[in-house]
Design an enzyme around this catalytic site. Structure first.
Site, PDB file in Angstrom:
ATOM      1  N   GLY A  35       0.847  -1.189   0.000  1.00  0.00           N
ATOM      2  CA  GLY A  35       0.000   0.000   0.000  1.00  0.00           C
ATOM      3  C   GLY A  35       0.878   1.232   0.000  1.00  0.00           C
ATOM      4  N   GLU A  46      -5.911  14.158  -5.318  1.00  0.00           N
ATOM      5  CA  GLU A  46      -6.629  13.207  -4.461  1.00  0.00           C
ATOM      6  C   GLU A  46      -6.595  13.677  -3.007  1.00  0.00           C
ATOM      7  OE1 GLU A  46      -5.253   9.150  -4.603  1.00  0.00           O
ATOM      8  OE2 GLU A  46      -6.734   8.495  -3.137  1.00  0.00           O
ATOM      9  N   ARG A  47      -5.454  14.178  -2.583  1.00  0.00           N
ATOM     10  CA  ARG A  47      -5.319  14.570  -1.171  1.00  0.00           C
ATOM     11  C   ARG A  47      -6.141  15.813  -0.862  1.00  0.00           C
ATOM     12  NH1 ARG A  47       0.857  12.309  -1.083  1.00  0.00           N
ATOM     13  NH2 ARG A  47       0.129  10.177  -0.793  1.00  0.00           N
TER      14      ARG A  47
HETATM   15  C1  LIG Z   1     -12.233   1.969   1.611  1.00  0.00           C
HETATM   16  C2  LIG Z   1     -10.911   2.028   0.892  1.00  0.00           C
HETATM   17  C3  LIG Z   1     -10.858   2.503  -0.414  1.00  0.00           C
HETATM   18  C4  LIG Z   1      -9.643   2.533  -1.111  1.00  0.00           C
HETATM   19  N1  LIG Z   1      -9.636   2.902  -2.443  1.00  0.00           N
HETATM   20  C5  LIG Z   1      -8.490   2.722  -3.170  1.00  0.00           C
HETATM   21  C6  LIG Z   1      -8.495   2.918  -4.588  1.00  0.00           C
HETATM   22  O1  LIG Z   1      -9.513   3.308  -5.192  1.00  0.00           O
HETATM   23  N2  LIG Z   1      -7.351   2.665  -5.273  1.00  0.00           N
HETATM   24  C7  LIG Z   1      -6.204   2.233  -4.654  1.00  0.00           C
HETATM   25  O2  LIG Z   1      -5.212   2.016  -5.339  1.00  0.00           O
HETATM   26  N3  LIG Z   1      -6.175   2.051  -3.305  1.00  0.00           N
HETATM   27  C8  LIG Z   1      -7.282   2.277  -2.553  1.00  0.00           C
HETATM   28  N4  LIG Z   1      -7.275   2.073  -1.198  1.00  0.00           N
HETATM   29  C9  LIG Z   1      -6.020   1.620  -0.560  1.00  0.00           C
HETATM   30  C10 LIG Z   1      -5.369   2.676   0.306  1.00  0.00           C
HETATM   31  O3  LIG Z   1      -4.785   3.672  -0.497  1.00  0.00           O
HETATM   32  C11 LIG Z   1      -4.357   1.929   1.185  1.00  0.00           C
HETATM   33  O4  LIG Z   1      -5.113   1.199   2.142  1.00  0.00           O
HETATM   34  C12 LIG Z   1      -3.395   2.864   1.849  1.00  0.00           C
HETATM   35  O5  LIG Z   1      -2.514   3.428   0.913  1.00  0.00           O
HETATM   36  C13 LIG Z   1      -2.552   2.137   2.925  1.00  0.00           C
HETATM   37  O6  LIG Z   1      -2.024   0.949   2.430  1.00  0.00           O
HETATM   38  P1  LIG Z   1      -2.190  -0.416   3.241  1.00  0.00           P
HETATM   39  O7  LIG Z   1      -3.610  -0.564   3.589  1.00  0.00           O
HETATM   40  O8  LIG Z   1      -1.540  -1.483   2.438  1.00  0.00           O
HETATM   41  O9  LIG Z   1      -1.389  -0.191   4.586  1.00  0.00           O
HETATM   42  P2  LIG Z   1       0.194  -0.251   4.768  1.00  0.00           P
HETATM   43  O10 LIG Z   1       0.870   0.579   3.772  1.00  0.00           O
HETATM   44  O11 LIG Z   1       0.609  -1.675   4.879  1.00  0.00           O
HETATM   45  O12 LIG Z   1       0.330   0.430   6.184  1.00  0.00           O
HETATM   46  C14 LIG Z   1       0.111  -0.226   7.426  1.00  0.00           C
HETATM   47  C15 LIG Z   1       0.605   0.738   8.515  1.00  0.00           C
HETATM   48  O13 LIG Z   1       2.032   0.908   8.382  1.00  0.00           O
HETATM   49  C16 LIG Z   1       2.329   2.283   8.268  1.00  0.00           C
HETATM   50  N5  LIG Z   1       3.509   2.475   7.421  1.00  0.00           N
HETATM   51  C17 LIG Z   1       3.774   1.915   6.204  1.00  0.00           C
HETATM   52  N6  LIG Z   1       4.940   2.389   5.737  1.00  0.00           N
HETATM   53  C18 LIG Z   1       5.408   3.249   6.658  1.00  0.00           C
HETATM   54  C19 LIG Z   1       6.567   4.080   6.762  1.00  0.00           C
HETATM   55  N7  LIG Z   1       7.498   4.116   5.792  1.00  0.00           N
HETATM   56  N8  LIG Z   1       6.722   4.842   7.861  1.00  0.00           N
HETATM   57  C20 LIG Z   1       5.806   4.824   8.860  1.00  0.00           C
HETATM   58  N9  LIG Z   1       4.684   4.082   8.815  1.00  0.00           N
HETATM   59  C21 LIG Z   1       4.486   3.310   7.740  1.00  0.00           C
HETATM   60  C22 LIG Z   1       1.083   2.886   7.645  1.00  0.00           C
HETATM   61  O14 LIG Z   1       1.033   4.299   7.822  1.00  0.00           O
HETATM   62  C23 LIG Z   1      -0.006   2.137   8.385  1.00  0.00           C
HETATM   63  O15 LIG Z   1      -0.180   2.698   9.661  1.00  0.00           O
HETATM   64  C24 LIG Z   1      -8.463   2.106  -0.468  1.00  0.00           C
HETATM   65  C25 LIG Z   1      -8.506   1.661   0.861  1.00  0.00           C
HETATM   66  C26 LIG Z   1      -9.714   1.596   1.532  1.00  0.00           C
HETATM   67  C27 LIG Z   1      -9.723   1.058   2.931  1.00  0.00           C
END
Ligand SMILES: Cc1cc2nc3c(=O)[nH]c(=O)nc-3n(C[C@H](O)[C@H](O)[C@H](O)COP(=O)(O)OP(=O)(O)OC[C@H]3O[C@@H](n4cnc5c(N)ncnc54)[C@H](O)[C@@H]3O)c2cc1C
Length: 403
Positions: free
Chosen positions: A138, A258-259
């Protein structure tokens, strides 16, 4: 700059003000009456979504020659704020289409792609999505494992899975979005990071399907979230956007919009929550007086007002400074999302607190807004990713602090 003192950042021109009024009417008449039901039933209101096309909102930032409204980031923020006042879940589906897919194509696609696809997505005939996140990647987006390889015919063959894709499925039957803006790995750099390419994957292309619609989300239940599967999915070369391996530029540029869009959604949530707690504090009596006379209730309302006003200024100032055709506003687009999303969640939380038991049930709306607000701290970049980006950017450009 004769009238700088009279400028309202949130409605800087007559056109912006009229847009806001039009959407407020639409929201009152069409969005509000369905919001609770679609949240409860976890359904995407496709008919209502298509109506946004009739109002010119689906292509809000697309030039008129392609069927859009040719407006700016401020207009995008206005639409998101107003829709989210009533139904942030529905607004998220709108954002995924209009800001993540359509705006991206309008600014990065070639003439043939734009003239073939933009009129369909601007009218609402086609629903779009953007697929970046994966089950295992993500925040660490350049670790993505979805690959695309060019075959001897010049077509690209895509394999992998994308996760959490808003509008990935448009119904309960696994019908995919009509068009998916897909980021895939077409190479690997010396650090092992993906060289990213954008593909326009269309419904009906062999090997493109919905893996699952994701149910039981905390909030944003009026938007569909899906896993998408690419299984030897063949995409013709004309559906590649830009040069292979060079999509980081438009990925980063579009993340800025987006942001702002997500922060503006927070603004709508904050305004509605504040209005609800303010009204309730006058209506409800305890110990023989209005609860607004209690100092602790005053703290909830007073802090919410101040945060709401700060969000409003930051959202619209950032939007005003964002040129959709260029990147370069990362510091503030990260900053406004970092501040505005948590502020929205906290204001919705206070609204529940002020409204007591009533605040905790769906009929009074604020519990839904609170659930929806939580997603804003995760989607489009987690809070932690904004903290990381801001700290990195300020080390590179400390002069930004003194400007
Ligand atoms: C309802 C919903 C709709 C969404 N829609 C879309 C969409 O349309 N298209 C799309 O592509 N994605 C979409 N997403 C995905 C969303 O962008 C990701 O969930 C988000 O980017 C976080 O990724 P992850 O869930 O894999 O968490 P991770 O990246 O695995 O993060 C888990 C935790 O680790 C922390 N973390 C990770 N790396 C670091 C770092 N370097 N330093 C400190 N902390 C860190 C994160 O901040 C978080 O607290 C959606 C998600 C949801 C829940």
């Amino acid at each position: 700059m004769a009238d700088w003192e009279s400028i309202d950042l949130a409605n800087p021109t007559e056109e912006h003000r009229m847009l806001r009024e039009m959407i407020r009417d639409f929201v009152r008449e069409e969005v509000e009456p369905q919001a609770l039901e679609y949240d409860r039933e976890e359904k995407f209101n496709l008919d209502l979504f298509r109506k946004l096309g009739e109002y010119g909102l689906l292509g809000i930032s697309v030039s008129e020659e392609y069927g859009g409204s040719g407006m700016d980031a401020t207009a995008v923020a206005i639409v998101n704020e107003e829709l989210s006042y009533s139904d942030p879940g529905f607004c998220l589906a709108y954002l995924a289409h209009a800001q993540l897919m359509v705006n991206n194509l309008a600014h990065n696609g070639n003439a043939a792609q734009k003239s073939r696809i933009l009129p369909k997505v601007c009218s609402g005939e086609w629903v779009g999505c953007m697929a970046m996140s994966e089950p295992g990647y993500g925040t660490d987006v350049l670790g993505m494992q979805t690959t695309a390889d060019q075959n001897s015919d010049g077509d690209w063959v895509i394999n992998g899975r994308k996760m959490w894709i808003t509008n990935g499925s448009i119904d309960e039957d696994g019908t995919p979005a009509d068009i998916c803006w897909l980021y895939a790995r077409t190479g690997t750099d010396a650090k092992g990071r993906a060289e990213v390419t954008t593909f326009l994957v269309e419904k009906g292309m062999a090997g493109f399907s919905v893996g699952q619609k994701i149910y039981d989300k905390t909030g944003m239940r009026a938007s569909n979230t899906a896993e998408l599967v690419f299984d030897d999915c063949v995409v013709p070369a004309e559906n590649v956007v830009g040069a292979p391996g060079e999509s980081m530029i438009h990925m980063m540029r579009n993340l800025e919009l987006e942001r702002i869009g997500l922060a503006a959604m927070g603004l709508g949530i904050a305004r509605r929550s504040l209005a609800a707690m303010n009204q309730y504090a006058s209506e409800r009596e305890a110990f023989g007086q209005e609860i607004r006379d209690f100092g602790q209730i005053q703290r909830h309302i007073g802090e919410s007002w101040a945060e709401y006003r700060a969000m409003r200024a930051y959202v619209y100032d950032t939007a005003r400074n964002t040129d959709l055709a260029k990147s370069g506003n990362r510091l503030d687009t990260d900053g406004v999302k970092l501040f505005g999303t948590t502020a929205a969640k906290n204001i919705a939380d206070r609204a529940i607190q002020v409204m007591g038991g009533y605040g905790y049930v769906g009929e009074y709306t604020v519990e839904r807004l609170w659930r929806d607000a939580k997603l804003l701290e995760i989607g489009g970049g987690t809070l932690e990713s904004h903290q990381k980006n801001i700290t990195r950017d300020l080390s590179r450009s400390p002069e930004a602090i003194e400007e």
